[in-house]
Design an enzyme around this catalytic site. Structure first.
Site, PDB file in Angstrom:
ATOM      1  N   ASN A   7      -1.478 -33.190  14.244  1.00 44.07           N
ATOM      2  CA  ASN A   7      -0.757 -32.092  13.611  1.00 44.07           C
ATOM      3  C   ASN A   7       0.384 -31.689  14.550  1.00 44.07           C
ATOM      4  O   ASN A   7       0.158 -31.052  15.573  1.00 44.07           O
ATOM      5  CB  ASN A   7      -1.730 -30.921  13.389  1.00 44.07           C
ATOM      6  CG  ASN A   7      -1.068 -29.750  12.696  1.00 44.07           C
ATOM      7  OD1 ASN A   7       0.140 -29.749  12.455  1.00 44.07           O
ATOM      8  ND2 ASN A   7      -1.847 -28.742  12.388  1.00 44.07           N
ATOM      9  N   HIS A 180      -1.510 -24.583   2.251  1.00 41.39           N
ATOM     10  CA  HIS A 180      -2.938 -24.615   2.624  1.00 41.39           C
ATOM     11  C   HIS A 180      -3.745 -25.488   1.657  1.00 41.39           C
ATOM     12  O   HIS A 180      -4.955 -25.302   1.502  1.00 41.39           O
ATOM     13  CB  HIS A 180      -3.585 -23.199   2.574  1.00 41.39           C
ATOM     14  CG  HIS A 180      -3.002 -22.199   3.521  1.00 41.39           C
ATOM     15  ND1 HIS A 180      -2.726 -20.912   3.150  1.00 41.39           N
ATOM     16  CD2 HIS A 180      -2.674 -22.294   4.821  1.00 41.39           C
ATOM     17  CE1 HIS A 180      -2.236 -20.239   4.185  1.00 41.39           C
ATOM     18  NE2 HIS A 180      -2.193 -21.075   5.213  1.00 41.39           N
ATOM     19  N   ARG A 241       3.906 -11.805   7.792  1.00 37.01           N
ATOM     20  CA  ARG A 241       4.712 -12.093   6.585  1.00 37.01           C
ATOM     21  C   ARG A 241       4.495 -11.018   5.527  1.00 37.01           C
ATOM     22  O   ARG A 241       3.361 -10.557   5.350  1.00 37.01           O
ATOM     23  CB  ARG A 241       4.338 -13.454   6.010  1.00 37.01           C
ATOM     24  CG  ARG A 241       4.855 -14.606   6.850  1.00 37.01           C
ATOM     25  CD  ARG A 241       4.368 -15.930   6.331  1.00 37.01           C
ATOM     26  NE  ARG A 241       3.628 -16.628   7.363  1.00 37.01           N
ATOM     27  CZ  ARG A 241       2.879 -17.696   7.160  1.00 37.01           C
ATOM     28  NH1 ARG A 241       2.765 -18.208   5.958  1.00 37.01           N
ATOM     29  NH2 ARG A 241       2.239 -18.272   8.157  1.00 37.01           N
ATOM     30  N   GLU A 387      -9.799 -28.411   7.872  1.00 37.26           N
ATOM     31  CA  GLU A 387      -8.651 -29.183   7.398  1.00 37.26           C
ATOM     32  C   GLU A 387      -8.567 -30.546   8.094  1.00 37.26           C
ATOM     33  O   GLU A 387      -8.191 -31.536   7.477  1.00 37.26           O
ATOM     34  CB  GLU A 387      -7.360 -28.381   7.637  1.00 37.26           C
ATOM     35  CG  GLU A 387      -7.245 -27.200   6.685  1.00 37.26           C
ATOM     36  CD  GLU A 387      -6.269 -26.144   7.143  1.00 37.26           C
ATOM     37  OE1 GLU A 387      -6.612 -25.381   8.065  1.00 37.26           O
ATOM     38  OE2 GLU A 387      -5.167 -26.075   6.583  1.00 37.26           O
TER      39      GLU A 387
END
Ligand code: AMP
Length: 403
Positions: A7, A180, A241, A387
């Site tokens: 990643n 996601h 956010r 993930e």
């Protein structure tokens, strides 16, 4: 079979090496602050405790080289030969509408990824650099790209379109993509196992609540709608956010304040200075917000309530869209660990058949579990996301089907 999951961020490379027979990780770590004096390398294996060292690393290629050499280390390494790695799986944030499933890396795929740079300028160039670095270090090992957006590609057009002039969809590919996806995909599959039913018979809402958060409506294993949009900014209130706001606020700020004349400044405002942090003026971290709330900090309480309320609104809307659900899943940092947030979100949803067992919800565990009452029509589940494992499984699947 071993699969290496990579990643790459703009200044970091994270990795996990999996043994696929057991689906267990055997080595994992990260190189952080690439190109900066404070760069460091942190790693661990199933048999060696965590170690952290300062390193001088100027680019992604050097970072990948360091990781591969370390994996091969005679004393502490987890492989003897790089050929033990069957495939490298790359996490890719944005596949645009070009990629609706995981793909084996080819020159054409790399070109396609480059075309997605404009819609993911912060992430995709870093992923691309990571792919080149892996190719340089492991030229004989195939790579697979697994996209955060791919799982959401089943959304119907009326859910993914924005009601702005159609030409911007055609010219600039402006539409909802959702993010996601790998996490929503993973937890929905685990939910089906927990409920003992095939995914194709289930209606689920999955709430990935972390620093970034998104809620997804899933019917028969297919995404019907998701709260994040063209970028990961849309949707619920997040750490820094703002989530959904009236877009006219932006034109108002732009007209009124000289510092907001550029898109960059507005992006910083909405992505880095808003959310829990912007409201509390204290922290983006839910743990700090909860502690301050307990100490009667009014703004921390407001931030907490706003986040929970925004999640509750999405759950209620998706419940309606799906015409009822079988399961509600909480995952990611806040979803897995914060009992007060889950409790507040599920409070007074009994009209929807969502009834939380507050005692079970308050008991800490790092395992998958149910936290609904016996009588709750909707089963509430906490499922730790994974993930990396999902990317490893996808990469193995793509490799196996392409051979
Ligand atoms: P993630 O982005 O999934 O790593 O999640 C990060 C968020 O999870 C941060 O807001 C953390 O404060 C929150 N978090 C992690 N552990 C806990 C905890 N024990 N209680 C409340 N929030 C937590």
């Amino acid at each position: 079979m071993k699969v290496l999951v990579v990643n790459c961020g703009s200044s970091s490379v994270k990795y996990t090496l999996f043994e696929m027979e057991s689906e267990k990780k055997v080595a994992w770590g990260l190189v952080e602050c690439i190109g900066l004096p404070e760069a460091y390398y942190k790693r661990q294996t199933i048999s060696v405790d965590e170690k952290k060292d300062s390193v001088e690393i100027t680019n992604h290629t050097e970072a990948v080289e360091l990781i591969i050499k370390d994996l091969l280390d005679k004393e502490t390494g987890s492989i003897v030969n790089v050929n033990e790695i069957a495939v490298v799986g790359h996490r890719i944030v944005h596949g645009g509408d070009k990629f609706s499933k995981s793909v084996l890396v080819t020159e054409k795929v790399k070109e396609g990824l480059k075309e997605c740079f404009t819609i993911a300028p912060l992430h995709n160039p870093a992923h691309y650099a990571g792919i080149l670095a892996v190719e340089k270090m492991l030229p004989k090992i195939p790579s697979v790209l697994v996209f955060d957006t791919a799982f959401h590609q089943t959304m119907p057009d009326y859910a993914y379109m924005y009601a702005i002039p159609y030409e911007y969809y055609k010219k600039d590919h402006i539409r909802r993509y959702g993010f996601h996806g790998t996490s929503h995909n993973y937890v929905s599959r685990r939910a089906a196992v927990m409920l003992g039913k095939p995914l194709s018979d289930l209606k689920l809402i999955t709430a990935h609540l972390g620093n970034g958060s998104s809620i997804t409506a899933i019917e028969n294993g297919k995404v019907i709608d998701t709260s994040m949009g063209f970028t990961p900014l849309q949707g619920v209130v997040m750490g820094t956010r703002c989530g959904d706001i009236d877009p006219a606020i932006l034109t108002y700020l732009l007209d009124k304040y000289p510092q907001y004349k550029s898109g960059d400044a507005l992006n910083v405002l909405m992505n880095k200075k808003s959310g829990l942090y912007g409201i509390s003026e204290l922290s983006a971290d839910m743990r700090t917000i909860l502690k301050a709330t307990a100490e009667d900090n009014k703004r921390a309480k407001l931030a907490f309530e706003m986040l929970c309320y925004s999640v509750k609104k999405y759950i209620s809307a998706y419940y309606g869209i799906l015409n009822g659900i079988d399961g509600l899943v909480f995952t990611a940092g806040i979803g897995e660990n914060s009992a007060p947030v889950r409790k507040e979100i599920c409070a007074n949803l009994n009209a929807l058949g969502i009834e939380m067992d507050v005692k079970k919800n308050g008991e800490y565990s790092s395992k998958e579990r149910f936290v609904s009452t016996e009588n709750s029509k909707v089963k509430i589940m906490i499922i730790p996301t994974n993930e990396e494992l999902m990317i490893a499984k996808e990469s193995k699947k793509v490799l196996t089907t392409s051979n």
